[in-house]
Scaffold this motif. Structure first.
Motif, PDB file in Angstrom:
ATOM      1  N   LYS A   8       0.852  -1.186   0.000  1.00 56.86           N
ATOM      2  CA  LYS A   8       0.000   0.000   0.000  1.00 56.86           C
ATOM      3  C   LYS A   8       0.891   1.239   0.000  1.00 56.86           C
ATOM      4  O   LYS A   8       1.990   1.212   0.560  1.00 56.86           O
ATOM      5  N   TYR A  28       0.064  10.542  15.006  1.00 55.71           N
ATOM      6  CA  TYR A  28      -1.191  10.276  15.711  1.00 55.71           C
ATOM      7  C   TYR A  28      -2.131   9.631  14.698  1.00 55.71           C
ATOM      8  O   TYR A  28      -2.195  10.090  13.560  1.00 55.71           O
ATOM      9  N   PRO A  29      -2.841   8.556  15.072  1.00 59.33           N
ATOM     10  CA  PRO A  29      -3.654   7.849  14.072  1.00 59.33           C
ATOM     11  C   PRO A  29      -4.745   8.715  13.448  1.00 59.33           C
ATOM     12  O   PRO A  29      -5.372   9.502  14.150  1.00 59.33           O
ATOM     13  N   ILE A  30      -4.922   8.592  12.159  1.00 64.69           N
ATOM     14  CA  ILE A  30      -6.071   9.192  11.480  1.00 64.69           C
ATOM     15  C   ILE A  30      -6.224   8.511  10.116  1.00 64.69           C
ATOM     16  O   ILE A  30      -5.231   8.275   9.416  1.00 64.69           O
ATOM     17  N   THR A  31      -7.444   8.192   9.761  1.00 67.30           N
ATOM     18  CA  THR A  31      -7.750   7.592   8.475  1.00 67.30           C
ATOM     19  C   THR A  31      -7.678   8.678   7.399  1.00 67.30           C
ATOM     20  O   THR A  31      -8.098   9.804   7.683  1.00 67.30           O
ATOM     21  N   PRO A  32      -7.185   8.449   6.203  1.00 67.20           N
ATOM     22  CA  PRO A  32      -6.732   7.173   5.638  1.00 67.20           C
ATOM     23  C   PRO A  32      -5.213   7.004   5.589  1.00 67.20           C
ATOM     24  O   PRO A  32      -4.674   6.633   4.563  1.00 67.20           O
ATOM     25  N   SER A  34      -3.439   5.761   8.743  1.00 69.29           N
ATOM     26  CA  SER A  34      -2.960   5.100   9.965  1.00 69.29           C
ATOM     27  C   SER A  34      -2.006   3.951   9.669  1.00 69.29           C
ATOM     28  O   SER A  34      -1.218   3.559  10.529  1.00 69.29           O
ATOM     29  N   ILE A  37       1.879   4.514  10.594  1.00 67.95           N
ATOM     30  CA  ILE A  37       2.377   4.219  11.952  1.00 67.95           C
ATOM     31  C   ILE A  37       2.166   2.748  12.302  1.00 67.95           C
ATOM     32  O   ILE A  37       2.992   2.128  12.968  1.00 67.95           O
ATOM     33  N   GLU A  38       1.077   2.154  11.787  1.00 70.08           N
ATOM     34  CA  GLU A  38       0.850   0.732  12.070  1.00 70.08           C
ATOM     35  C   GLU A  38       1.959  -0.120  11.454  1.00 70.08           C
ATOM     36  O   GLU A  38       2.479  -1.048  12.079  1.00 70.08           O
ATOM     37  N   MET A  41       5.191   0.405  13.489  1.00 70.58           N
ATOM     38  CA  MET A  41       5.154  -0.290  14.782  1.00 70.58           C
ATOM     39  C   MET A  41       5.353  -1.799  14.598  1.00 70.58           C
ATOM     40  O   MET A  41       6.023  -2.448  15.391  1.00 70.58           O
ATOM     41  N   ALA A  42       4.750  -2.356  13.533  1.00 74.94           N
ATOM     42  CA  ALA A  42       4.868  -3.797  13.308  1.00 74.94           C
ATOM     43  C   ALA A  42       6.278  -4.179  12.869  1.00 74.94           C
ATOM     44  O   ALA A  42       6.770  -5.261  13.180  1.00 74.94           O
ATOM     45  N   GLU A  43       6.950  -3.278  12.147  1.00 76.99           N
ATOM     46  CA  GLU A  43       8.279  -3.574  11.590  1.00 76.99           C
ATOM     47  C   GLU A  43       9.409  -3.492  12.614  1.00 76.99           C
ATOM     48  O   GLU A  43      10.536  -3.865  12.318  1.00 76.99           O
ATOM     49  N   LYS A  44       9.141  -2.976  13.782  1.00 78.99           N
ATOM     50  CA  LYS A  44      10.174  -2.786  14.820  1.00 78.99           C
ATOM     51  C   LYS A  44      11.430  -2.106  14.267  1.00 78.99           C
ATOM     52  O   LYS A  44      12.530  -2.674  14.335  1.00 78.99           O
ATOM     53  N   LEU A  54       7.017   6.851  17.704  1.00 77.59           N
ATOM     54  CA  LEU A  54       6.220   7.186  18.883  1.00 77.59           C
ATOM     55  C   LEU A  54       4.832   7.649  18.479  1.00 77.59           C
ATOM     56  O   LEU A  54       4.683   8.501  17.594  1.00 77.59           O
ATOM     57  N   GLN A  55       3.837   7.059  19.130  1.00 77.56           N
ATOM     58  CA  GLN A  55       2.469   7.555  18.950  1.00 77.56           C
ATOM     59  C   GLN A  55       2.275   8.710  19.930  1.00 77.56           C
ATOM     60  O   GLN A  55       2.286   8.511  21.147  1.00 77.56           O
TER      61      GLN A  55
END
Ligand SMILES: Cc1ncc(C[n+]2csc(CCOP(=O)(O)OP(=O)(O)O)c2C)c(N)n1
Ligand code: SF4
Lengths: 360, 182, 262
Positions: A8, A28-32, A34, A37-38, A41-44, A54-55
């Motif tokens: 994506k 900070y999360p916001i569509t479209p 997010s 950051i997701e 965070m998953a990729e470390k 940092l969120q």
């Protein structure tokens, strides 16, 4: 060849950030968007490169975290979507005033206000004409593919550091949510402390005895000094306008009619172009890649054979003002847009082109 | 070659992942691909759709009005997309839950009762692979081996043991798809 | 056997429950089993029972309850993310005789709106705040909230919340209870009939305090589930909430009549 992946647009931003040797991402999360950051965070990335993710508690906080870290010469970025980017505008003005390099990503959604989460291009004015207060400019890059989402992260940092200026990637929900094939660039290492102090001697990294203290500020209460600061900024902007314009011309050489568009709209208009050419209409497409600096000269140069221009944007008509300034009234410039998250189809654009530009 | 496809159904039918596997299969054979989903809260249990394009050339618009093929898995999507198939194009649907069957005579219509078949095989989780198999029978645009490679790329490692079942489902879909004469 | 007809059943004397007219007939946009709907209903019942419908102005947040104005049949405003308390201040200061309430999620009230929350509670604005704590960002698809528990997974803490780098779950209700401008602070839930009864009592108290100009914020937290965000079935989500959320966010009054309870 670099590694190929199906990603994506938002994920490509995240991966490119890690590969570009970015030191920190605050968001900070916001569509479209997010997924940026997701994905991070998953990729470390703190394990891959030591990058900080940092969120934050808000976009106001995010942009000011960026300000603080950018003032130390680190490569830092944030991303958001329209309402969140509005919140950041005060911080961007400070960052521009203090001449700090950083990268912002806006995955635009429909407004005004809370609007909708569907794609839009209605933040062009905000990105290219200010948004925050004062006479400042941001370098604005408009990706039209997932590949460019990745490539422009690297490019945006290069430009930001070359000119000590904030750079923005202005995307939208189409490019952010879409998956395409991406060739990822090879990872760059994060800068070492020595590299940072050498590359950015202005950075507030802690004062050694060998230099005067560094101060990062946008303030000067003496009007004549503040005016000089402003003139210096304007001179820098003039150089950027001279050197950093980027655009793509498709089938422009023999074009009698021209569509000007950027980002997702340029992709849709490219299909319009295919259909029009199949019908024997000599249509060209100029895709603006840098929205500021704007490719005014490049548009003007086409006027010796172009008889009319249609600008298409997912807005009420923002970039069209810059197209009209570039054209100086020499040919007819019409506009077609959809708003609120609605998207035009290639056929729809062609109908408008025929009605407003080509005529009967 | 350019193939423009819409896949539409309910959120939990694996519509998006079917599109993703198709897109990855395209990459495996060096094609350009794009995958554009509907997104947002409407997807919570509601309808979901994805436009997938595979092409030998650079892809222009990732958003389309008309499609070479439509894969339709619920009634709302049938109502929305039946008229969007290009004349001469292909419409594939699962008869489960469809009350108004497609009626166009200028396109080719196929039916693959994948939901029933998946229940019979005890493979309800990969019902979408049966549909995909049916589609690939009608439009063999990607080779089966590239689909398997695409599956490997798009599934997390811990699910790789499920690949034989996926392959089985694809092959079964190829067997059970039938042309419908309107 | 005699035929049973609908009209014979739906007679006034058989009535055991009636939806308050202060809830509209619009279909709730919440996931099945979500606590937001129940919370809406008891707030509106209280407003009805206190006869405040014509007097009430509500402020909805950005979050799953962004569309609360579709369901609550009173005048409502829709704030930017986190700013509901500021809007409420503006309303209450210019319309001191109106009943004003905010309805906010944990991201809205305790992350992006922390400053607004702290300052209305410190200034002692005289309105009612309802705080829905579901430990996650529901609307945007399950990201970490300030109230996400240690070790709990979300899409922005996929390996569980690491308090060393992501901070600790924030007990906003305990924080505001210590501020001089809060008059009533309580934490409730709405997952069982008895919990709903207690929660409604607290909300009633919060609106009565405002009506009687007791001075100060009346603040009611409702610990609620987000089964979608937690990726659980509704019943499992309620069990998980009892076992994990309640020990960290214990239910009960924290401050009554301007005095700390414990
Ligand atoms: C300025 C701004 N930033 C981000 C968002 C995106 N956003 C919408 S709701 C939300 C969080 C909602 O979580 P919460 O307040 O806990 O409410 P819930 O949905 O869980 O009820 C976010 C981050 C926004 N709308 N505006
Ligand atoms: S996402 Fe969570 S908070 Fe939002 S409606 Fe669904 S269950 Fe409720």
């Amino acid at each position: 060849m670099g590694e190929l992946r199906l990603m994506k647009g938002n994920e490509a931003i995240g991966e490119a950030a890690i590969r570009a040797g970015v030191d920190a991402y605050f968001g900070y999360p916001i569509t479209p968007q997010s997924e940026v950051i997701e994905y991070l965070m998953a990729e470390k990335p703190y394990e891959r490169t030591g990058m900080v993710v940092l969120q934050a508690e808000s976009e106001v906080a995010s942009i000011n975290m960026v300000y603080g870290a950018a003032a130390t010469g680190k490569k830092v970025m944030t991303s958001s979507s329209s309402p969140g980017v509005s919140l950041m505008m005060e911080g961007v003005s400070y960052i521009a005033g203090a001449e700090l390099p950083c990268v912002l990503v806006n995955v635009v959604r429909g407004g005004p206000g809370l609007g909708t989460i569907q794609p839009s291009q209605a933040d062009y004015f905000q990105a290219t004409k200010g948004g925050g207060h004062g006479d400042y400019r941001m370098i604005v890059l408009a990706p039209a593919s997932v590949q460019e989402m990745s490539d422009f992260v690297k490019l945006a940092f290069e430009l930001a550091f070359r000119y000590r200026n904030p750079a923005m990637i202005l995307s939208d929900g189409v490019i952010g949510q879409m998956m395409e094939k991406v060739e990822l660039f090879d990872p760059l290492p994060r800068w070492t402390e020595e590299q940072i102090t050498k590359l950015s001697p202005w950075a507030t990294t802690g004062k050694p005895s060998t230099r005067e203290r560094n101060i990062i500020t946008s303030l000067d209460l003496r009007p004549h000094v503040q005016e000089q600061r402003n003139i210096k900024l304007q001179n820098k902007y003039a150089i950027i306008q001279e050197k950093e314009v980027r655009c793509e011309k498709i089938a422009c050489d023999d074009a009698e009619y021209l569509i000007v568009a950027y980002g997702s709209s340029a992709r849709i208009a490219q299909k319009t172009l295919d259909i029009a050419r199949a019908q024997g209409i000599k249509l060209g497409l100029l895709r603006a890649i840098t929205l500021w600096p704007f490719p005014s000269k490049q548009i003007h140069e086409l006027l010796d054979h172009v008889k009319g221009i249609l600008t298409v944007e997912l807005s009420a008509g923002q970039m069209v003002e810059d197209v009209r300034l570039a054209v100086e009234g020499k040919v007819n410039v019409a506009f077609y847009g959809r708003m609120g998250g609605m998207i035009y189809t290639p056929e729809e654009i062609l109908d408008v082109l025929k009605a407003k530009i080509i005529g009967e | 070659m350019t193939e423009e496809i819409i896949i539409a159904g309910f959120g939990r039918q694996g519509v998006l992942s079917m599109g993703k596997i198709l897109a990855y299969s395209g990459i495996m054979q060096d094609q350009e691909v794009s995958w554009m989903p509907s997104y947002g809260p409407e997807m919570r249990g509601g309808t979901a759709n994805v436009t997938v394009i595979l092409s030998d050339e650079r892809i222009s618009s990732p958003i389309l009005n008309f499609y070479d093929s439509a894969i339709i898995l619920n009634q709302q999507s049938m109502d929305k997309f039946e008229q969007s198939v290009k004349p001469g194009g292909v419409l594939i649907y699962d008869g489960n839950g469809i009350s108004r069957h497609p009626a166009r005579t200028d396109i080719k219509i196929y039916r693959v009762d994948a939901a029933d078949e998946a229940a019979r095989l005890g493979l309800t989780k990969i019902f979408n692979m049966i549909v995909l198999g049916g589609y690939l029978k009608v439009k063999p645009i990607v080779k089966l081996e590239n689909v398997i490679l695409g599956l490997k790329k798009s599934l997390p490692h811990r699910y790789h043991n499920l690949i034989p079942d996926n392959e089985k489902a694809i092959l079964r879909g190829m067997e059970i798809i039938e042309e419908v004469k309107v | 056997m005699a035929e049973i007809r609908m009209e014979d059943i739906t007679r006034p004397e058989n009535l055991v429950y009636k939806k308050t007219p202060l809830m509209t007939d619009n279909i709730l946009s919440y996931c099945p089993g979500c606590g937001h709907g129940t919370a809406h209903r008891i707030i509106m019942e209280v407003v009805e029972e206190l006869g405040l419908q014509e007097n009430t102005i509500g402020v909805c947040p950005v979050g799953c309850s962004v569309l609360a104005y579709d369901f609550m049949n009173v005048d409502m405003q829709q704030a930017a993310h986190g700013r509901a308390p500021a809007l409420a201040t503006g309303i209450k200061r210019t319309w001191p005789n109106r009943t004003v309430f905010t309805y906010q999620g944990d991201g809205d009230l305790a992350a992006i709106g922390t400053a607004e929350t702290i300052h209305v509670c410190n200034r002692g604005e005289n309105f009612t705040m309802i705080f829905i704590n579901n430990g996650i960002y529901g609307m945007t698809g399950g990201q970490m909230a300030p109230t996400t528990l240690e070790g709990m997974k979300s899409s922005t803490c996929p390996y569980g919340r690491d308090v060393q780098t992501m901070g600790h779950p924030l007990k906003m209700t305990e924080v505001v209870a210590t501020l001089p401008g809060t008059f009533f602070v309580s934490r409730q839930a709405v997952h069982t009939p008895s919990a709903v009864r207690k929660a409604k009592k607290a909300i009633r108290m919060a609106f009565e305090n405002q009506r009687d100009k007791k001075g100060g914020i009346s603040f009611v937290e409702i610990v609620s589930n987000c089964n979608s965000g937690w990726k659980m079935r509704p019943v499992d989500a309620n069990h998980w909430m009892e076992q994990n959320m309640f020990p960290f966010f214990p239910l009960g009054d924290l401050k009554v009549d301007g005095k700390l309870v414990k």
